[in-house]
Design a protein around this motif. Structure first.
Motif, PDB file in Angstrom:
ATOM      1  N   MET A 572      38.511  56.673  29.730  1.00  0.00           N
ATOM      2  CA  MET A 572      39.301  56.585  30.754  1.00  0.00           C
ATOM      3  C   MET A 572      39.770  55.173  31.207  1.00  0.00           C
ATOM      4  SD  MET A 572      39.982  59.206  32.150  1.00  0.00           S
ATOM      5  CE  MET A 572      39.606  60.902  31.804  1.00  0.00           C
ATOM      6  N   MET A 579      48.139  56.424  33.604  1.00  0.00           N
ATOM      7  CA  MET A 579      48.258  57.288  35.114  1.00  0.00           C
ATOM      8  C   MET A 579      49.472  56.654  35.751  1.00  0.00           C
ATOM      9  SD  MET A 579      45.392  58.470  34.842  1.00  0.00           S
ATOM     10  CE  MET A 579      43.773  58.247  34.427  1.00  0.00           C
ATOM     11  N   GLU A 638      36.532  66.236  39.796  1.00  0.00           N
ATOM     12  CA  GLU A 638      38.017  65.453  40.308  1.00  0.00           C
ATOM     13  C   GLU A 638      38.084  64.272  39.254  1.00  0.00           C
ATOM     14  OE1 GLU A 638      34.534  64.723  43.009  1.00  0.00           O
ATOM     15  OE2 GLU A 638      35.697  66.478  42.189  1.00  0.00           O
ATOM     16  N   GLN A 641      39.945  64.617  34.797  1.00  0.00           N
ATOM     17  CA  GLN A 641      41.374  64.227  34.240  1.00  0.00           C
ATOM     18  C   GLN A 641      41.583  64.827  32.937  1.00  0.00           C
ATOM     19  OE1 GLN A 641      41.013  60.026  35.230  1.00  0.00           O
ATOM     20  NE2 GLN A 641      42.729  60.212  36.750  1.00  0.00           N
ATOM     21  N   GLU A 643      44.324  66.234  31.867  1.00  0.00           N
ATOM     22  CA  GLU A 643      45.611  65.830  31.244  1.00  0.00           C
ATOM     23  C   GLU A 643      45.548  64.752  30.642  1.00  0.00           C
ATOM     24  OE1 GLU A 643      46.328  64.913  35.474  1.00  0.00           O
ATOM     25  OE2 GLU A 643      45.028  66.223  34.417  1.00  0.00           O
ATOM     26  N   VAL A 644      44.675  63.797  31.038  1.00  0.00           N
ATOM     27  CA  VAL A 644      44.628  62.384  30.214  1.00  0.00           C
ATOM     28  C   VAL A 644      43.834  62.681  28.864  1.00  0.00           C
ATOM     29  CG1 VAL A 644      43.600  59.826  30.330  1.00  0.00           C
ATOM     30  CG2 VAL A 644      44.225  61.143  32.385  1.00  0.00           C
TER      31      VAL A 644
END
Length: 1761
Positions: A572, A579, A638, A641, A643-644
């Motif tokens: 991340m 993002m 939550e 993520q 799609e990342v």
């Protein structure tokens, strides 16, 4: 007073007269309070004197002085008594359990695949030979030096840690009392002495001052002697250093070479001695000269002679310590303690650490000794090994940094010891817990790599230095060693420290995530290809580490979840910029997706994503443990993520697709290479495979987390968007541009393929319910579907785990069967039929070529079995629960839409947005969906199955095309002609639809409607009809083929009949190696009694008209004497194939050599072989000139030597160096009346007299008037008048044969070649030795061929290859013609010399004695030269048929009798022969004859019984008779008897006798001619030289001569390696790496490719092998390179080639260079083949062929082999 005493001691020591000397200093040292000071005082006095001469020391004297004056006193001091006695006692006090042998470079090491904990556990040769592992699956490898033998280390082996020698309790005594004879006093002394010795060694080794010594050693007045010392480095080559030294020191080449070799070996060398200024000047000179050659100057220092002396002695003391420690564990422990103590009040670390830290500054020789010290002390005691490891880790960063900036090899760096410590499981665990070694190593990596970080903190390896990065890999390797064995018990501390290390490692991955991003080039091509190798290489290095780290994490559920969390966090962190950027919206089928606007074809993209892939790996491990359900505790939904996470792997796959679609071709090769490795077996586990898994798990997670984020439709929209295909699936577009269409089509295909993989690839434990074995089985199955493969190729295509194992052996026999190899090639595995059902056309590890090859092979196979060609996917295994939602991808709307669109486009005639490949993939997806639904329906009731692929596919499309569903579209597709090949697949899918439909209906309506069944029936009927139709077509095609084949073969037969001879001569090439001679196999009707070659009963010669075709101009010509010559290409070579005296020196003075007589040991012959291809002489000359011309224009090295007339045969490319003219046989009829009449007149006695008269007549003519004495044979008063000069002519003459000029020219050319090559002299066609050489090569070639036929157990006639048959025939007729091209007087002279061997009356000078000639050579020469007696100045006559037949008969009989005597005189009485009949007539004659002989010779009959003599005689004479039969057959053309075409020993002998007109009882010859022969016999026997030879038994050649064969090799290759390991180079004392090479002719082991063993031949340097070959095999030889297991064929000075070794592993493969290391065993068939290559004289041919196929610009320098 003390001083005086030392003086006295010193004087005494140096003179070393009294035996008490060594105890004196010993007791004096003992009395001193401070041992260290006293010891140094002693050394300060003696060392500079002993090591005074540094430049050219007298090593023996130095060693002796050191022993006497320093080491022996030290030992006395230690033991307090005579050290020899003590050491002897210690030696027998029990073996220790560790072997500890340190490997030198090039030594063979063994590892056991069954028992070793990891591949770094190895055994030395001796331990291996006496261990249990010898019978396990072991591997052999060549050490690079520096490792050590793990025998006795219980942590290294699962079983059998000890060999026989090191097993505890195996020592010479079992009593424990004897085990420790060290008494307390010795231990106390050791505690006192060792620290001082060690301190001196360390202080002197790391001493930096060049001019001064430490104060305690400065005792003497200082002299002014300095040395200029040159140090070794790896930047400069040998030649650089030699050049610099010659220039700087103005010395000879030899001296500079000597210095350089010493520097390379020892690491430093004094190259000049003198005062300081002179040495300083030399230093500057050397530096400046070396800077001219390379950027780095050489490292030179000026050292004071005393400093040099002490440093040298410190190393000598080091080896002494080594020796002492090898005796006792106590000594080792005391040594280790002394090394580890830190000096009080000093900031210096302990001694051993000081040595380690100084390591990079030391030179080679010092490092070696110090490392050996560490090996023999710390590594032999487990307790201290641990302490040493802790010191090592303490300074790890510094040591590695110094190694990285050092330039010495890894093998001599202290860092190379890491493998000895880190791979010990308990030690590794200890280091992780106590010192967090994983963090230490990763931090070291981060500290040595920062120069490669860019602005964004990512690595970028542009312009990297390969050497430096190679050194960084060593650090990565250490990490692998630490992780190699997983811990079984996890303590809290271990868990914490491991996670700490894991976090630290993630930092490295973070720097790699997204490194080296690239952007697509548009417009112009990239100018410079960026460096891509380094990044991929690091990826490869990390592959196993990543896998091992994941395995470690998976040991424990909580650990794994924490690791997952850390890794997720890191991913991340790397994706923050993702993002924050703008969004785009995609719509299709009513589904909408909002996603980041990003295009792979325009924005930056990177192929390196180790973080994402590690996360994928951890996810799979979670799934295996079933811990996915707990994931949300660590990573909240939550924050997940999806799609990342899915974005980056997807980009990678899109990049690959675009590269395939050639959108990136302007980015050059570097990208193509990266994509290749991305999917290659070396990297794919941690790259490509993980990307697929990532998409699978994210697709599942997406479904799991709920539609709120993304359902499968959204996932597919994302995929379409990233593949930039969203437009392509909107109905509107219809691009016209062909390139664009092609690009779209490729991208769609690539995307479909990835979708197939996402849904269908479940063979990863954790993704699908499969085991590791099943995964490997599937890999192997798919490899073997391409083609049958050898074991090594399969292993190469499977990924290796951290132990370099692929798991192949455990499963391969379940899926494949092994086919053994023949005499060449290798064994292969073939797939079992039952494994074929698992074939998946879209297997994700296939490359494009493999995919099409496999598809083609499988379709072909099904066709042969008359099955349909459909290749549907095999039913896939189930997904694990954590991945179970992936299949929803199949039945979501967008997937249906994609499939339907593709089918509609295919049906639409105008559309070109589809390809057959695309359709195949669409069918595959359909099939997967249907199979999935079928499997689910079979498992569960219908209501529970939510997967409704069938319904979705049957729904009508909403398109304008009359709303069709997928089934209708498929029916339409069946009718499209281009899709003929896909018909079967469509049929299969439609049937599958029905099956699923029935399953759905069956479960909903139990009573099936009849109509449903009907339709199924109908379909089956149509299917059967189709099958029948297909069968009918196949049958028709078969018949048609047969008809055509019959016509072809009729035409062929016709052609063969018409071109019979050409066919004969070329059948050689068509692979009929041993095709039988045509005209021999069907002999014309010759009655049996006429099958006699000699004497008046000679049979008719069989000749037929010969019409040959030239291979160059393809024109035919009949062979006639008056026509232009036709020639056979041929090769003349020196040969030692028959020698009885291998390695016999050749008389090098070829000018003086007299080749008329051949020594009976046949040491060196001249062999003529032909490949049997015919040319016109004129065509050949043109061809040869053309070859010469083209070779002058070529750049690269010539394969053949044009100077000596070499060329390659235009047809078969074998090496030739001459041509043999083809001359027809002149048939001669014998009228039987004449023969009868002559028989009365011409007895042997009369014939001899006539010949002698003729000879003396010639002598009279040449002697001009002197009356010569006619040699009188019989004193019967017959007066000389009876036999006069012309009487020889009265028995019948005829005029000589006339040859055309063209033939004569060729005869002279060929004869000169034989002379030139056979004697190695310049050509000279008038030299008197030319005819001798012609006869010699005829005789030798026949002997070689006879020997070969006997060796192969083939009959004498009828088994010759065509090339041998044609070659021999041409050779004999050439020899007949060759006589006519010489001066007849010369031939007569030669003839007289030849005859004087059997007719001693011809007093010719220098006639050799009977036992020293090979009589078959005499026979050939005499028969060929005999017609010269009929020549006169006035008329040119030759003997008529009748007289020739008598000449042949009598010559042959005479020589045969002489040969019988040869055999009987040299008989060997010790042989075990099969007893013959005691009193047969032959046995009686034999005894009588030998009695007669022994009267004359005084050679007492050997006392053997008559039968023994007869059997020995028969065995001894058969080779001679066989040769004679071949000779007369090819000379006269008389058909031999039937029995010689068959293979029976008994029949053969009598047939030979009848063919050669001999009685079967050979002694009857003597009886028949007794009166004539008796005087000859007397002379033969009483020849003093013969008697002398018989007395010296050793030198005589016995008959039959022994057949040569290659030396016996051991069955097991490790025995040969063992021999090689004991090989010492005869010329150099050092133990540097050697290349031992075994000569397969004589068994000598040579030191190859080494300067020490080079020889000078004719002013050129040649290597040991080439030099050996000149003596052993006349320049031709076969060698086996033992350490590489390669056979080398060598010829002459500069030619050679590699040849497959006769050793195979259990999979029927050779292993050149021992790369795979499997156990090797001798293959007798292959060795036999090698033997035949030699005996058939094909070595030169093999070399030429090999060089022709592997032409290289710069080949191997064979001359220095």
């Amino acid at each position: 007073m003390a001083d005086d005493e030392t003086d006295g001691t010193e004087r005494m020591d140096v003179s070393s007269e009294p035996p008490l000397a060594p105890q004196r200093p010993a007791s004096w040292w003992d009395q001193q309070a401070d041992f260290y000071t006293a010891f140094l005082h002693h050394l300060a006095q003696l060392v500079p004197e002993i090591y005074f001469a540094e430049m050219d020391p007298d090593l023996e004297k130095q060693e002796e002085s050191v022993q006497v004056s320093i080491l022996t006193p030290l030992e006395w001091c230690l033991f307090g008594e005579d050290p020899d006695i003590c050491l002897e006692k210690l030696k027998h006090s029990g073996a220790f359990q560790l072997c500890g042998k340190v490997f030198k470079s090039g030594e063979t090491t063994y590892s056991c695949r069954d028992c070793a904990i990891d591949p770094t556990c190895v055994l030395c040769m001796d331990c291996f030979q006496s261990s249990v592992h010898k019978n396990h699956r072991y591997k052999m490898h060549t050490s690079t030096g520096g490792g050590f033998c793990d025998c006795g280390d219980t942590e290294a082996w699962k079983t059998g840690p000890f060999c026989m020698d090191h097993e505890p309790g195996r020592a010479s005594t079992t009593k424990e009392t004897l085990h420790c004879p060290l008494n307390e006093e010795v231990i106390a002394q050791a505690r006192k002495i060792f620290p001082s010795v060690i301190k001196y060694i360390v202080e002197m080794t790391i001493w930096e001052e060049e001019k001064e010594l430490p104060p305690e050693l400065q005792i003497r007045e200082k002299n002014e002697r300095y040395y200029c010392v040159l140090f070794n480095d790896e930047h400069h080559s040998y030649d650089h250093v030699i050049y610099s030294l010659q220039r700087a020191l103005d010395c000879e080449l030899a001296e500079a070479q000597l210095h350089t070799t010493a520097i390379d070996k020892e690491g430093r060398r004094a190259v000049k001695a003198g005062v300081y200024a002179a040495c300083q000047e030399a230093k500057e000179d050397i530096k400046s000269h070396s800077e001219n050659v390379s950027q780095h100057p050489l490292h030179v220092e000026v050292l004071h002679s005393v400093v040099m002396a002490h440093q040298k002695f410190a190393l000598r003391l080091g080896s002494w310590m080594n020796k002492i420690m090898s005796y006792s564990s106590d000594f080792r422990q005391i040594f280790c303690q002394a090394c580890l103590i830190e000096e009080p009040g000093s900031e210096n670390p302990c001694l051993i650490s000081r040595l380690m830290l100084w390591d990079a500054k030391l030179y080679k020789g010092a490092r070696k000794i110090l490392h050996e010290l560490i090996f023999s002390s710390f590594f032999m005691e487990m307790e201290y090994k641990k302490l040493f490891a802790m010191e090592f880790v303490k300074y790890y960063k510094q040591l590695q940094k110094e190694y990285i900036s050092d330039d010495h090899d890894r093998s001599i760096s202290i860092t190379a010891l890491s493998v000895q410590m880190f791979t010990v499981p308990t030690l590794a665990r200890h280091l992780i817990e106590e010192q967090n070694v994983i963090s230490v190593i990763t931090e070291t990596l981060l500290e040595v790599l920062p120069e490669y970080l860019d602005r964004n903190n990512k690595f970028n390896f542009q312009g990297y230095s390969q050497d430096k990065l190679g050194r960084v890999y060593a650090v990565i390797c250490d990490l692998k060693y630490i992780l190699i064995s997983k811990p079984i018990i996890w303590t809290e501390r271990l868990r914490a420290q491991f996670l700490e290390g894991f976090r630290s490692f993630l930092k490295i991955l973070t720097c790699m995530q997204g490194m080296e991003e690239i952007r697509r080039q548009v417009g112009q091509h990239i100018e410079v290809d960026p460096d891509w190798e380094a990044a991929i290489a690091i990826q490869m290095q990390l592959k196993n580490i990543l896998l091992m780290l994941q395995e470690w994490c998976a040991c424990d559920e909580d650990l794994l979840l924490v690791a997952y969390k850390e890794c997720h966090k890191a991913v991340m962190k790397c994706s923050t910029n993702f993002m924050s950027s703008s969004k785009t919206v995609v719509q299709l089928c009513g589904h909408v997706l909002e996603t980041k606007s990003y295009r792979v074809s325009e924005d930056l993209v990177s192929i390196h994503l180790p973080l994402s892939r590690t996360l994928a790996g951890l996810h799979v491990r979670l799934s295996r443990l079933g811990a996915v359900s707990r994931l949300h505790e660590f990573v909240p939904f939550e924050g997940f993520q999806v799609e990342v996470l899915v974005e980056y792997p997807l980009r990678c796959l899109v990049l690959v697709a675009q590269v395939v679609a050639e959108m990136w071709r302007r980015n050059g090769l570097s990208l193509i290479s990266q994509v290749f490795y991305y999917q290659d077996v070396k990297c794919r586990e941690e790259m490509y495979d993980k990307d697929i898994i990532m998409l699978q798990e994210m697709q599942h997670s997406i479904s799991q987390i709920g539609a709120s984020i993304m359902d499968p439709n959204k996932f597919l929209l994302l995929v379409l968007q990233r593949y930039e295909l969203a437009d392509a699936f909107n109905k509107t577009i219809a691009p016209k541009d062909q390139d664009l269409i092609k690009q779209y089509n490729t991208l769609i295909e690539e995307m479909l393929q990835v979708l197939i993989y996402i849904v269908g690839e479940r063979y990863v434990p954790g993704v699908g319910n499969v085991t590791k074995e099943e995964v490997i089985m599937r890999e192997i199955t798919h490899l073997l579907c391409i083609e049958p493969m050898p074991h090594s190729a399969i292993a190469r295509n499977l990924p290796e785990n951290e132990n370099n194992e692929t798991g192949l052996e455990n499963v391969i026999n379940k899926v494949a069967t092994f086919k053994k190899p023949g005499v060449s090639g290798h064994g292969v595995y073939e797939l079992k039929d039952e494994s074929l059902k698992d074939f998946n056309m879209y297997f994700y590890h296939y490359s494009k070529t493999q995919h099409s090859k496999a598809e083609h092979m499988q379709k072909k196979r099904r066709k042969q079995e008359n099955k349909d060609e459909a290749l549907p996917p095999p039913p896939p295994p189930e997904f694990c629960p954590a991945f179970s939602k992936v299949i929803n991808l199949l039945n979501c709307d967008i997937m249906m839409y994609i499939l339907r669109t593709i089918f509609e486009r295919a049906v639409d005639t105008d559309s070109n947005l589809w390809t057959e490949g695309m359709l195949q993939m669409a069918f595959h997806i359909l099939a997967l969906g249907l199979l999935e639904e079928k499997q689910q329906l079979q498992k569960a009731p219908e209501e529970e199955v939510t997967f409704d692929f069938y319904h979705k596919a049957s729904r009508l499309g909403s398109s304008a095309m009359n709303a069709q569903n997928i089934q209708m579209l498929l029916e339409k597709l069946k009718g499209i002609p281009q899709l003929e090949g896909q018909k079967d697949m469509i049929t299969w899918i439609l049937q599958m639809f029905d099956t699923v439909k029935r399953l759905r209906e069956k479960s909903s309506l139990v009573v099936a409607t009849t109509s449903g069944l009907e339709s199924i029936k109908n379909e089956e009927i149509t299917h059967d009809k189709e099958k029948a139709e297909r069968k009918r077509k196949a049958e028709a095609a078969r018949l048609h083929r047969q008809k055509i084949m019959a016509q072809m073969s009729a035409l062929q037969k016709n052609f063969i009949e018409t071109h019979k001879l050409m066919y004969d001569s070329t059948s050689e090439i068509t692979g009929k190696e041993d095709s039988i001679m045509e005209e021999e196999s069907s002999p014309p009707a010759v009655s049996d009694h006429s099958r006699v070659a000699l004497g008046p009963k000679r049979g008719p010669a069989v000749t037929e008209k010969e019409v040959l075709t030239c291979i160059l101009c393809q024109e035919e010509q009949e062979v006639k004497l008056e026509n232009n010559a036709m020639v056979l290409s041929a090769c003349v070579q020196k040969s030692t194939a028959l020698t009885q005296h291998r390695g016999k020196p050749i008389d090098l003075l070829a000018e003086m050599l007299d080749p008329l007589f051949m020594d009976p040991d046949l040491a060196h012959g001249t062999y003529t072989g032909s490949c049997g291809h015919v040319m016109h002489a004129v065509c050949w000359q043109k061809y040869f000139e053309a070859v010469q011309l083209s070779s002058q224009q070529r750049i690269h090295v010539d394969l053949f030597d044009l100077e000596s007339g070499e060329y390659l045969c235009p047809l078969c490319k074998s090496l030739c160096n001459t041509v043999i003219p083809i001359i027809p046989l002149q048939p001669q009829k014998i009228s039987s009346e004449n023969a009868e009449a002559l028989a009365q007149l011409l007895t042997l006695a009369r014939w001899i007299q006539t010949v002698l008269a003729r000879i003396s007549g010639y002598k009279m003519k040449h002697a001009k008037g002197e009356t010569p004495t006619v040699p009188v044979l019989f004193n019967q008063g017959m007066g000389d008048s009876t036999f006069e000069f012309h009487s020889i002519l009265s028995f019948g003459v005829q005029s000589s044969v006339k040859y055309s000029n063209s033939i004569k020219e060729m005869v002279i050319l060929f004869a000169t070649t034989i002379y030139r090559i056979g004697l190695k002299v310049p050509p000279d066609e008038l030299d008197p030795r030319v005819p001798m050489m012609t006869w010699g090569t005829c005789a030798f070639t026949i002997q070689a061929i006879e020997n070969l036929l006997g060796d192969e157990g083939k009959p004498l006639f009828g088994a010759l290859q065509n090339r041998q048959h044609n070659g021999l025939r041409a050779l004999m007729q050439f020899a007949v013609a060759q006589r006519t091209t010489c001066s007849q007087v010369l031939i007569q002279k030669h003839l007289v010399r030849l005859l004087s061997v059997v007719l001693p009356n011809l007093q010719s000078e220098d006639t050799p004695y009977l036992l020293s000639v090979d009589l078959f050579h005499v026979l050939v020469g005499a028969v060929l030269a005999f017609p010269s007696l009929y020549w006169d100045d006035t008329v040119d006559l030759q003997p008529s048929a009748v007289s020739a037949s008598y000449n042949h008969l009598y010559l042959f009989h005479l020589i045969t009798m002489a040969h019988m005597l040869q055999i009987l005189l040299t008989i060997d009485t010790g042989l075990p022969l099969v007893q013959g009949e005691e009193d047969s007539e032959e046995a009686r004659c034999a005894s009588a004859f030998l009695a007669e002989v022994s009267q004359h010779t005084g050679f007492i009959g050997c006392g053997a019984p008559g039968w023994y003599l007869w059997v020995s005689l028969k065995n001894g004479i058969i080779p001679y008779l066989r040769c004679a039969a071949l000779f007369f057959h090819y000379l006269l053309g008389v058909t031999p008897p039937e029995e010689l075409f068959a293979n029976s020993a008994e029949g053969e002998y009598s047939a030979l006798c009848s063919y050669l007109s001999l009685p079967t009882n050979l002694f009857l010859l003597f009886q028949e001619y007794w009166d004539t022969v008796r005087p000859l016999l007397l002379r033969w026997c009483t020849d003093p030289a013969s008697l002398n030879a018989l007395k010296q038994k050793s030198a005589v050649v016995r008959y039959p001569r022994k057949r040569n064969s290659l030396i016996e090799l051991p069955d097991d290759y490790s025995c040969l390696l063992n021999q090689a390991s004991h090989f010492r180079c005869p010329r150099s004392a050092d133990d540097e790496r050697k290349h031992p090479v075994l000569c397969l002719f004589c068994g000598a082991i040579l030191c190859s490719q080494n300067i020490c063993c080079q020889e000078i031949v004719n002013g050129e340097e040649v290597g040991a092998c080439v030099f050996h070959a000149l003596h052993c095999g006349a320049g031709v030889c076969i060698f086996l390179k033992i350490r590489e297991c390669r056979v080398v064929l060598v010829e002459g000075k500069a030619r050679g080639c590699a040849y497959p070794a006769p050793y195979l592993d259990e999979y029927g493969e050779t292993d050149p260079g021992l790369k795979r290391g499997n156990p090797l065993h001798l293959s007798r068939e292959r060795y036999r083949k090698l033997h035949l290559v030699w005996q058939q004289h094909c070595i030169i041919e093999e070399i030429a062929r090999s060089q022709e196929t592997n032409q290289m610009l710069f080949g191997f320098n064979w001359q220095l082999l």
